[in-house]
Design a protein around this motif. Sequence first.
Motif, PDB file in Angstrom:
ATOM      1  N   VAL A  95      16.472   1.287  -2.153  1.00 11.18           N
ATOM      2  CA  VAL A  95      17.123   1.135  -3.333  1.00 11.18           C
ATOM      3  C   VAL A  95      16.437   0.878  -4.471  1.00 11.18           C
ATOM      4  O   VAL A  95      17.252   0.804  -5.473  1.00 11.18           O
ATOM      5  CB  VAL A  95      18.270  -0.179  -3.115  1.00 11.18           C
ATOM      6  N   GLY A  96      15.323   0.862  -4.460  1.00  9.15           N
ATOM      7  CA  GLY A  96      14.324   1.069  -5.806  1.00  9.15           C
ATOM      8  C   GLY A  96      12.829   1.249  -5.349  1.00  9.15           C
ATOM      9  O   GLY A  96      12.359   1.513  -4.299  1.00  9.15           O
ATOM     10  N   GLY A  97      12.224   1.142  -6.421  1.00  7.88           N
ATOM     11  CA  GLY A  97      10.640   1.451  -6.353  1.00  7.88           C
ATOM     12  C   GLY A  97      10.316   2.371  -7.331  1.00  7.88           C
ATOM     13  O   GLY A  97      11.017   2.984  -8.285  1.00  7.88           O
ATOM     14  N   ASP A  98       8.806   2.689  -7.256  1.00  2.00           N
ATOM     15  CA  ASP A  98       8.447   3.720  -8.277  1.00  2.00           C
ATOM     16  C   ASP A  98       7.810   4.884  -7.454  1.00  2.00           C
ATOM     17  O   ASP A  98       7.018   5.565  -8.129  1.00  2.00           O
ATOM     18  CB  ASP A  98       7.301   2.815  -8.827  1.00  2.00           C
ATOM     19  N   HIS A  99       8.427   5.343  -6.575  1.00  2.00           N
ATOM     20  CA  HIS A  99       7.833   6.572  -5.654  1.00  2.00           C
ATOM     21  C   HIS A  99       9.261   7.398  -5.695  1.00  2.00           C
ATOM     22  O   HIS A  99      10.097   7.566  -6.389  1.00  2.00           O
ATOM     23  CB  HIS A  99       7.877   5.992  -3.983  1.00  2.00           C
TER      24      HIS A  99
END
Length: 166
Positions: A95-99
């Motif tokens: 649901v999120g992250g920097d990938h």
Amino acid sequence: MMVSYHTQNLSPNQCGSSLVQTIDAPLPLVWSLVRRFDKPQAYKRFIKTCSMSNGNGGIGSVREIHVVSGLPAGRSTERLEALDDDSHVISFRIVGGDHRLENYRSTTTLHENAEGGRGKTVVIESYVVDVPVGSSEEDTRLFADTIIGCNLRSLARVSEKMACAS
Ligand code: A8S
């Protein structure tokens, strides 16, 4: 029945695949590792830390993953979507992250190996993910397949070692 968990409805901008790993260890042992949403580092490679930001491992729990350096990403926020201790099914969503794995969702199921007899486990892991703008479907699939393949082989190694020791 086991196929239906891995049936994928792909939108035009998505891709996915499924991987299979046979493990020379009993299903309850393998499941004890796979079911721990709060402890993916027990067998998954590339994870530096995992902390829970919501819940403690039941459906709806959210974990924050930090991955080791050298990867094109630093962190990922992941939600547990399904956990069934009877059918041996676990599913989570990113649901999120920097990938670049937007809308990633995976389902992992465990099966007693009919051919090898008792004491062997077949793991099936499938996923669906968006193909990022500017990337090809093939590259996206290769990237995810590589990580999952490493994780499944690691799961086999860890499980088989535990089975030997017990
Ligand atoms: C999993 C599966 C995958 C995890 C990927 C595909 C990931 O943890 C890594 C690198 C990335 O670029 C994306 O079951 C992300 O964990 C190792 C951070 C999500």
